[in-house]
Design an enzyme around this catalytic site. Structure first.
Site, PDB file in Angstrom:
ATOM      1  CG  ASN A   9      47.701  31.151 -35.722  1.00  0.00           C
ATOM      2  OD1 ASN A   9      47.938  31.179 -36.928  1.00  0.00           O
ATOM      3  ND2 ASN A   9      47.825  32.218 -34.942  1.00  0.00           N
ATOM      4  CE  LYS A  11      51.202  32.077 -33.576  1.00  0.00           C
ATOM      5  NZ  LYS A  11      51.828  32.569 -32.359  1.00  0.00           N
ATOM      6  CG  HIS A  94      47.060  36.374 -33.365  1.00  0.00           C
ATOM      7  ND1 HIS A  94      48.344  36.717 -33.030  1.00  0.00           N
ATOM      8  CD2 HIS A  94      46.867  35.110 -32.924  1.00  0.00           C
ATOM      9  CE1 HIS A  94      48.921  35.686 -32.431  1.00  0.00           C
ATOM     10  NE2 HIS A  94      48.046  34.694 -32.357  1.00  0.00           N
ATOM     11  CD  GLU A  96      52.096  35.959 -33.385  1.00  0.00           C
ATOM     12  OE1 GLU A  96      51.700  35.479 -34.466  1.00  0.00           O
ATOM     13  OE2 GLU A  96      52.499  35.246 -32.444  1.00  0.00           O
ATOM     14  CD  GLU A 166      45.789  33.341 -29.035  1.00  0.00           C
ATOM     15  OE1 GLU A 166      46.274  32.212 -29.120  1.00  0.00           O
ATOM     16  OE2 GLU A 166      45.982  34.214 -29.881  1.00  0.00           O
ATOM     17  N   GLY A 172      53.941  32.132 -27.391  1.00  0.00           N
ATOM     18  CA  GLY A 172      55.292  31.798 -27.838  1.00  0.00           C
ATOM     19  C   GLY A 172      56.363  31.884 -26.766  1.00  0.00           C
ATOM     20  CB  SER A 212      52.851  28.601 -24.126  1.00  0.00           C
ATOM     21  OG  SER A 212      53.678  29.670 -24.541  1.00  0.00           O
TER      22      SER A 212
HETATM   23  P1  13P Z   1      51.917  29.591 -29.253  1.00  0.00           P
HETATM   24  O1  13P Z   1      51.089  28.364 -29.038  1.00  0.00           O
HETATM   25  O2  13P Z   1      53.096  29.360 -30.133  1.00  0.00           O
HETATM   26  O3  13P Z   1      52.245  30.249 -27.963  1.00  0.00           O
HETATM   27  O4  13P Z   1      51.011  30.628 -30.063  1.00  0.00           O
HETATM   28  C1  13P Z   1      49.733  30.896 -29.597  1.00  0.00           C
HETATM   29  C2  13P Z   1      49.013  31.687 -30.606  1.00  0.00           C
HETATM   30  O5  13P Z   1      49.388  32.808 -30.917  1.00  0.00           O
HETATM   31  C3  13P Z   1      47.853  31.077 -31.236  1.00  0.00           C
HETATM   32  O6  13P Z   1      47.125  32.003 -31.973  1.00  0.00           O
END
Ligand code: 13P
Length: 254
Positions: A9, A11, A94, A96, A166, A172, A212
């Site tokens: 991802n 982002k 997601h 976010e 997740e 993150g 992570s």
């Molecule tokens: P990170 O791997 O940066 O923690 O992000 C995970 C994520 O949100 C994948 O969709």
């Protein structure tokens, strides 16, 4: 045998030209693999990425899809548009999107229904907050999210659903649950799916872990026998790290 996934991802990172360059390096490294590699790229790069990945083992995904069809929804992209430029999948729900844009389970459900109508695979993201985890509410959160997000979705549509576990607190942060905690959540997801559908459906759905994941902790994560894949954010931005994650995951025993 469930399908295995290694999903990136990106982002809101990387310009179109950088994604093209990234793929030039990644594609030759993935030719021999058996897992499905998925890259969730910014919508503006779906066309470039999907053109580049034609006839490869890499599937291109959107990071979001509208819960509406065509109409007056400024700034949105619907499932047909995403598909028309070459995506075969989309992330849905997601954290976010939930945290920053007010998306809830009801909206995620509508998004999945739209994605299904256009033949896109939905990678449905669910997971507990730190409050849930600390208050022993993880299973309750998983059950409630899954039940609402999967409303009106039929058993025969599950070949177009992947579930990404997740935990919000692991995204993150550099902190990951223990393997035992991940295993417990996967078990919980399958048990909720058994209750809503049946055991066959529950056992047929691929469940991936995200939060992570790095080229360092992937060696530990692959020990989870019930894990069907990983969803990688930050570490996927480095082609070197992501290809290392893929190659370690490829050696997973079960
Ligand atoms: P990170 O791997 O940066 O923690 O992000 C995970 C994520 O949100 C994948 O969709």
């Amino acid at each position: 045998m469930r399908k295995k996934y290694v999903i990136a991802n990106f982002k809101m990172n990387k310009l179109d030209s950088e994604i093209e360059e990234y793929l030039s390096t990644l594609i030759p490294l993935t030719v021999a693999g058996t897992s499905q590699i998925v890259l969730a790229v910014p919508s503006v790069s779906i066309k470039t990425a999907s053109t580049k990945c034609k006839d490869t083992n890499i599937m291109i995904s959107a990071q979001n899809v509208s819960e509406h069809d065509f109409g007056s929804y400024t700034g949105e992209n619907n499932a047909e548009m995403i598909k028309a430029v070459g995506a075969s999948a989309t992330l849905v729900g997601h954290s976010e999107r939930r945290g920053g844009y007010g998306e809830n389970d009801d909206i995620a459900n509508k998004k999945i229904l739209c994605a299904l109508k256009s033949g896109l695979v939905s990678i449905l993201c669910i997971g507990e907050t730190i409050f849930d985890r600390k208050n022993n509410l993880t299973e309750k959160a998983i059950k409630s999210q899954l039940t609402s997000c999967l409303k009106s979705i039929y058993a025969n549509e599950f070949n177009h659903i992947v579930i990404a576990y997740e935990p919000v607190w692991a995204i993150g942060t550099g902190v990951t649950p223990t393997n035992q905690e991940i295993e417990q959540s996967i078990k919980c997801i399958r048990s909720v799916l058994t209750d809503i559908y049946d055991e066959d459906i529950a056992n047929s759905v691929s469940i991936v872990y995200g939060g992570s994941v790095t080229d360092l902790n992937i060696r530990e994560l692959v020990k989870i026998s019930s894990l069907d894949g990983v969803l990688v954010g930050g570490a996927s931005l480095s082609c070197e790290k992501f290809s290392k994650i893929i190659s370690i995951f490829e050696k997973k025993k079960n």
